[in-house]
Design an enzyme around this catalytic site. Structure first.
Site, mmCIF file in Angstrom:
data_model
loop_
_atom_site.group_PDB
_atom_site.id
_atom_site.type_symbol
_atom_site.label_atom_id
_atom_site.label_comp_id
_atom_site.label_asym_id
_atom_site.label_seq_id
_atom_site.Cartn_x
_atom_site.Cartn_y
_atom_site.Cartn_z
ATOM 1 N N GLU A 157 -23.361 19.177 -24.820
ATOM 2 C CA GLU A 157 -22.774 20.065 -23.795
ATOM 3 C C GLU A 157 -21.303 20.184 -24.141
ATOM 4 O O GLU A 157 -20.528 19.260 -23.908
ATOM 5 C CB GLU A 157 -22.931 19.437 -22.401
ATOM 6 N N LYS A 210 -20.377 5.345 -23.237
ATOM 7 C CA LYS A 210 -18.983 5.247 -23.685
ATOM 8 C C LYS A 210 -18.179 6.264 -22.888
ATOM 9 O O LYS A 210 -18.196 7.459 -23.165
ATOM 10 C CB LYS A 210 -18.916 5.574 -25.176
ATOM 11 N N CYS A 255 -16.050 22.436 -17.269
ATOM 12 C CA CYS A 255 -16.613 23.101 -18.436
ATOM 13 C C CYS A 255 -17.078 24.504 -18.084
ATOM 14 O O CYS A 255 -16.727 25.467 -18.749
ATOM 15 C CB CYS A 255 -17.759 22.282 -19.008
ATOM 16 N N GLU A 301 -9.872 28.105 -24.447
ATOM 17 C CA GLU A 301 -10.250 27.451 -23.189
ATOM 18 C C GLU A 301 -9.003 26.803 -22.586
ATOM 19 O O GLU A 301 -8.447 25.887 -23.183
ATOM 20 C CB GLU A 301 -11.314 26.384 -23.472
#
Ligand code: NAD
Length: 471
Positions: free
Chosen positions: A245, A172, A279, A377
């Site tokens: 993750e 997906k 990331c 972040e």
């Protein structure tokens, strides 16, 4: 269609306008194609096909599956430029630099590595009259849910090891970058039996239905910590195994006495790779006061000079933010820093001359922990540089985050760098680099950056069912 009437990869994954969702070019915002809008019923059908195809795929054996995966890697390489152009348009990352061509190249490398890594049964106990071994079987059906920042490469990280171990996969893609992943799946499916790999291109609701599906054995998820939590909740019902993750807020520490010129290039790209939308990019930089001004000036000089713009222009190496939501996050965090009195050394504003979602490469100095740009972040081209005088204090602040994906230590003294690395809480601590990945070296987060490891032998084990045979 192309001029020769051979369907392009983009042709083969787009649907007519009335059946699809418009996907914009990240830089120009012009529609590049229409992605299918699959439903939960399509998802049910995909899982049923994956279940039906799995026993035969597993029975094929490792040697045959490895051969097929190597053919897929060849096919990726043969179509690399077309894949890179589509990725560049949809995601926004330029063709050059550590961007679109680099990402497609990594897809081939990681596919080959999943094909060639060997996971033998392990003898865990042996005595005169008894012996126990662990064998690694397929789990069944794996659901792969990915983000929009490295959409092709991260999908390969999820799909290739899963297939290698005899699982079938339903993928997906992110609703922001479906076409890139659909094109990649099209390449894979030129070599796979029907049902072994199916893409379901839907929104977050389809993602949630996939994670909660009773016909699923494992979820490989890469995305935000918030979504990761929801997936953990779903797994309480189907008991799907999870590899998560999740987000990161990686700290880097520059030690006193560091040769700044020697680290400048790697430090800059550690922060700005994929225009900061990575990331495991460096997101908070702690610098000793003896080299602080030199580091700030060096990064600012590089940020001012780095070519940013449309991805298909061969000269550019930074692109736009991929979507409006991310553009707003970066703008908000920099504005908040400015309002707190931090010094915006370079950038600090949208680059509207380049397109609606471009934001100038930004270096913010004289900023402290507690500012949102440090604590949250940013996932964009804006690096806060924080001054420290006491190394223990810098380590404490680096570890104060709830996240623990990566970290880095920058130093001209390798032994001191390793000693500091041992004190940092992260899944990977790099020395004089940040975010460098290798298919043989396991990668994964600690704390709220997730759990489970990808790549190499650890990555194959993560998509396998361990079975002890004891006699
Ligand atoms: P996101 O969590 O918003 O979306 C990721 C995927 O999850 C998308 O495909 C989305 O449709 C799907 N999804 C949304 N809600 C869901 C639900 N309830 N159940 C199941 N699936 C659902 O993340 P994003 O904005 O696409 O990606 C950015 C984030 O990903 C950043 O935080 C970044 O740090 C992180 N990231 C982590 C890694 C890593 O390896 N650790 C790599 C890349 C990105």
């Amino acid at each position: 269609m192309s001029q020769t009437d051979t369907p392009t990869l983009l042709d083969s994954v787009t649907v007519p306008v009335e059946q699809g969702r418009a996907i914009p070019d990240a830089a120009t915002r012009e529609t590049i194609g229409y992605a299918p809008v699959h439903t939960v019923a399509d998802l049910d059908a995909a899982i049923a096909s994956a279940r039906a195809a799995q026993p035969a795929w597993s029975a094929l054996g490792h040697a045959q599956r490895s051969r097929i995966l190597n053919s897929i890697a060849d096919e990726i390489e043969a179509n690399a430029e077309e894949l890179a152009v589509l990725l560049s348009r949809e995601q926004g990352k330029p063709l050059n630099g550590p961007n679109a061509r680099f990402e497609v190249g990594a897809c081939a490398v990681w596919t080959r590595d999943a094909a060639d890594t060997v996971l033998e049964p392990e003898v865990v106990f042996e005595a005169e009259d008894s012996r126990a071994e662990i064998h690694y079987d397929a789990l069944g059906v794996v659901g792969a849910i990915g983000p929009w920042n490295w959409p092709m490469m991260i999908s390969v990280w999820q799909i290739a090891p899963s297939l290698r171990m005899g699982n079938t996969v339903v993928v997906k893609p992110s609703e922001y970058t479906p076409l890139s992943v659909l094109a990649l799946v099209e390449i894979f499916n030129r070599h796979l039996p029907a049902g072994v790999l199916t893409a379901v291109s839907g929104d977050r609701e389809v993602g949630a239905a996939l994670a909660a599906h009773p016909g699923l054995d494992k979820i490989m998820f890469t995305g935000s910590t918030a979504t990761g939590r929801r997936i953990v909740e779903s797994s309480a019902h189907n008991l799907a195994r999870l590899t998560l993750e999740l987000g990161g807020n990686d700290a880097g520490i520059v030690l006193p006495g560091t040769d700044v010129a020697a680290i400048a290039d790697d430090l800059f790209w550690g922060c700005f790779i994929n225009t900061g939308q990575t990331c495991a990019a460096l997101k908070r930089l702690y610098v000793h006061d003896s080299v602080y001004d030199e580091v700030v000036d060096t990064l600012a000089g590089m940020a001012a000079a780095v070519p940013m713009g449309g991805g298909l222009d061969e000269g550019n190496v930074l692109g736009p933010l991929q979507n409006e939501k991310q553009f707003e996050i970066v703008s908000r965090l920099v504005e908040d820093a400015r309002a707190r009195g931090a010094r915006v050394v370079v950038g600090g504003e949208p680059a509207t001359d380049l397109g609606p979602l471009f934001y100038r490469a930004t270096v913010v100095a004289d900023i402290e922990d507690g500012a949102s740009l440090v604590d949250e972040e940013q996932f964009g081209p804006a690096i806060p540089v924080i001054k420290y005088t006491d190394l223990d204090d810098a380590v404490r602040r680096a570890n104060a985050s709830q996240q623990g994906l990566g970290a880095s230590v920058w130093s001209s003294d390798p032994d001191e760098a390793v000693e500091v690395a041992t004190r940092l809480q992260a899944g990977t601590v790099w020395i004089n680099q940040h975010g460098a990945l290798n298919p043989h070296i396991p990668f994964g987060g600690t704390k709220q950056s997730g759990y489970g490891q990808e790549f190499g032998v650890a990555g194959l084990k993560a998509v396998a069912a361990p079975k002890v045979i004891s006699r």
